[in-house]
Design a protein around this motif. Structure first.
Motif, PDB file in Angstrom:
ATOM      1  N   UNK A  22       0.848  -1.186   0.000  1.00 17.19           N
ATOM      2  CA  UNK A  22       0.000   0.000   0.000  1.00 17.19           C
ATOM      3  C   UNK A  22       0.888   1.242   0.000  1.00 17.19           C
ATOM      4  N   UNK A  23       0.389   2.286  -0.613  1.00 17.91           N
ATOM      5  CA  UNK A  23       1.104   3.574  -0.578  1.00 17.91           C
ATOM      6  C   UNK A  23       0.876   4.168   0.803  1.00 17.91           C
ATOM      7  N   UNK A  24       1.930   4.608   1.444  1.00 10.86           N
ATOM      8  CA  UNK A  24       1.860   5.157   2.794  1.00 10.86           C
ATOM      9  C   UNK A  24       2.105   6.657   2.718  1.00 10.86           C
ATOM     10  N   UNK A  25       1.132   7.445   3.135  1.00  8.92           N
ATOM     11  CA  UNK A  25       1.202   8.904   3.010  1.00  8.92           C
ATOM     12  C   UNK A  25       1.626   9.602   4.299  1.00  8.92           C
ATOM     13  N   UNK A  26       1.951   8.866   5.339  1.00  9.57           N
ATOM     14  CA  UNK A  26       2.295   9.459   6.624  1.00  9.57           C
ATOM     15  C   UNK A  26       3.742   9.925   6.687  1.00  9.57           C
ATOM     16  N   UNK A  27       4.228  10.147   7.914  1.00 13.81           N
ATOM     17  CA  UNK A  27       5.621  10.581   8.094  1.00 13.81           C
ATOM     18  C   UNK A  27       6.605   9.482   7.692  1.00 13.81           C
ATOM     19  N   UNK A  28       7.862   9.849   7.617  1.00  9.80           N
ATOM     20  CA  UNK A  28       8.904   8.903   7.262  1.00  9.80           C
ATOM     21  C   UNK A  28       8.848   7.698   8.202  1.00  9.80           C
ATOM     22  N   UNK A  29       8.777   6.518   7.642  1.00  6.79           N
ATOM     23  CA  UNK A  29       8.704   5.292   8.437  1.00  6.79           C
ATOM     24  C   UNK A  29       9.993   5.077   9.224  1.00  6.79           C
ATOM     25  N   UNK A  30       9.874   4.590  10.437  1.00  3.36           N
ATOM     26  CA  UNK A  30      11.051   4.338  11.271  1.00  3.36           C
ATOM     27  C   UNK A  30      11.916   3.194  10.744  1.00  3.36           C
ATOM     28  N   UNK A  31      11.362   2.377   9.864  1.00  6.69           N
ATOM     29  CA  UNK A  31      12.128   1.261   9.306  1.00  6.69           C
ATOM     30  C   UNK A  31      13.383   1.746   8.601  1.00  6.69           C
ATOM     31  N   UNK A  51      23.064  11.839   3.991  1.00  6.04           N
ATOM     32  CA  UNK A  51      22.221  12.764   3.232  1.00  6.04           C
ATOM     33  C   UNK A  51      21.464  13.735   4.130  1.00  6.04           C
ATOM     34  N   UNK A  52      22.215  14.531   4.853  1.00  7.84           N
ATOM     35  CA  UNK A  52      21.638  15.545   5.748  1.00  7.84           C
ATOM     36  C   UNK A  52      20.729  14.929   6.817  1.00  7.84           C
ATOM     37  N   UNK A  53      20.964  13.673   7.199  1.00  9.89           N
ATOM     38  CA  UNK A  53      20.163  13.025   8.230  1.00  9.89           C
ATOM     39  C   UNK A  53      18.752  12.679   7.801  1.00  9.89           C
ATOM     40  N   UNK A  54      18.565  12.399   6.515  1.00  8.42           N
ATOM     41  CA  UNK A  54      17.199  12.175   6.012  1.00  8.42           C
ATOM     42  C   UNK A  54      16.489  10.982   6.640  1.00  8.42           C
ATOM     43  N   UNK A  55      17.226   9.996   7.162  1.00  7.84           N
ATOM     44  CA  UNK A  55      16.574   8.857   7.808  1.00  7.84           C
ATOM     45  C   UNK A  55      16.309   9.111   9.286  1.00  7.84           C
ATOM     46  N   UNK A  56      16.794  10.236   9.792  1.00  6.27           N
ATOM     47  CA  UNK A  56      16.624  10.593  11.200  1.00  6.27           C
ATOM     48  C   UNK A  56      15.532  11.656  11.360  1.00  6.27           C
ATOM     49  N   UNK A  57      15.575  12.624  10.472  1.00  3.06           N
ATOM     50  CA  UNK A  57      14.603  13.732  10.510  1.00  3.06           C
ATOM     51  C   UNK A  57      13.822  13.749   9.210  1.00  3.06           C
ATOM     52  N   UNK A  58      12.545  13.869   9.295  1.00  8.05           N
ATOM     53  CA  UNK A  58      11.664  13.881   8.128  1.00  8.05           C
ATOM     54  C   UNK A  58      11.521  15.322   7.626  1.00  8.05           C
ATOM     55  N   UNK A  59      12.618  15.918   7.114  1.00  5.15           N
ATOM     56  CA  UNK A  59      12.564  17.324   6.761  1.00  5.15           C
ATOM     57  C   UNK A  59      12.551  17.602   5.263  1.00  5.15           C
ATOM     58  N   UNK A  60      12.968  16.642   4.455  1.00  5.67           N
ATOM     59  CA  UNK A  60      13.059  16.914   3.020  1.00  5.67           C
ATOM     60  C   UNK A  60      11.888  16.285   2.292  1.00  5.67           C
ATOM     61  N   UNK A  61      11.231  17.061   1.478  1.00  7.09           N
ATOM     62  CA  UNK A  61      10.082  16.611   0.697  1.00  7.09           C
ATOM     63  C   UNK A  61      10.321  16.946  -0.746  1.00  7.09           C
ATOM     64  N   UNK A  62       9.689  16.311  -1.683  1.00  5.51           N
ATOM     65  CA  UNK A  62       8.679  15.286  -1.470  1.00  5.51           C
ATOM     66  C   UNK A  62       9.311  13.911  -1.251  1.00  5.51           C
ATOM     67  N   UNK A  63       8.552  13.037  -0.624  1.00  6.52           N
ATOM     68  CA  UNK A  63       8.912  11.633  -0.510  1.00  6.52           C
ATOM     69  C   UNK A  63       7.673  10.805  -0.845  1.00  6.52           C
ATOM     70  N   UNK A  64       7.897   9.575  -1.229  1.00  2.49           N
ATOM     71  CA  UNK A  64       6.806   8.626  -1.452  1.00  2.49           C
ATOM     72  C   UNK A  64       7.224   7.316  -0.807  1.00  2.49           C
ATOM     73  N   UNK A  65       6.287   6.664  -0.138  1.00  8.20           N
ATOM     74  CA  UNK A  65       6.588   5.405   0.537  1.00  8.20           C
ATOM     75  C   UNK A  65       5.509   4.373   0.242  1.00  8.20           C
ATOM     76  N   UNK A  66       5.939   3.135   0.160  1.00  7.87           N
ATOM     77  CA  UNK A  66       5.042   1.992   0.060  1.00  7.87           C
ATOM     78  C   UNK A  66       5.465   1.039   1.157  1.00  7.87           C
ATOM     79  N   UNK A  67       4.506   0.350   1.733  1.00  7.73           N
ATOM     80  CA  UNK A  67       4.823  -0.550   2.828  1.00  7.73           C
ATOM     81  C   UNK A  67       4.020  -1.835   2.697  1.00  7.73           C
TER      82      UNK A  67
END
Length: 143
Positions: free
Chosen positions: A13-22, A40-56
């Motif tokens: 499913x497409x996940x539209x929420x915040x950056x997943x902790x995984x 990459x500027x801590x992109x896996x630590x802080x959800x600051x850069x957009x756009x992103x798209x996630x599927x889970x």
């Protein structure tokens, strides 16, 4: 939304929420504790850069992410596709480069164009993985 004509594979499913902790957990599992802070500027630590798209796929404990790959100040910006295979692991999926030049000439590829192309490539990756059964076995494939 993407231009994809095929539905996502079962369980995805497409996940539209915040950056997943995984993403932080898998990156640090592959590269060591604390390494996500500097990637990459801590992109896996802080959800600051957009756009992103996630599927889970919660049943498989697996995910796919489209996010900026290059630091914000670079003259060429690029989106990458990241994959957390079933249960464990982390890899970057290599496809065509989804990039743009923020100061490029008028009429050149934009960030929106690059993002749309990266999202489509990520959905195609999910289809290929499902077709070859890698999602069921936990064996990551990279095109």
């Amino acid at each position: 939304m993407s231009e994809s004509s095929a539905p996502l594979p079962p369980g995805w499913t497409r996940y539209e929420g915040p950056l997943l902790t995984i993403w932080r957990a898998r990156f640090e599992g592959a590269y060591g504790e604390g390494t996500a802070n500097g990637f990459n500027d801590g992109m896996f630590v802080r959800d600051q850069r957009r756009p992103i798209a996630q599927w889970v796929n919660f049943a498989l404990r697996s995910a796919v992410l489209v996010a900026p790959e290059t630091p914000g100040g670079w003259p060429v910006q690029r989106f990458a596709i990241y994959y957390a295979p079933p249960r464990e692991g982390f890899c970057t999926i290599r496809t065509e480069r989804h990039e743009w030049m923020p100061r490029g000439p008028r009429g050149s590829t934009t960030d929106a164009d690059a993002f749309t192309a990266a999202v489509l490539a990520a959905e195609q990756f999910l289809q290929v993985e499902a077709t070859f059964g890698a999602l069921d076995t936990g064996s990551p494939r990279t095109p």
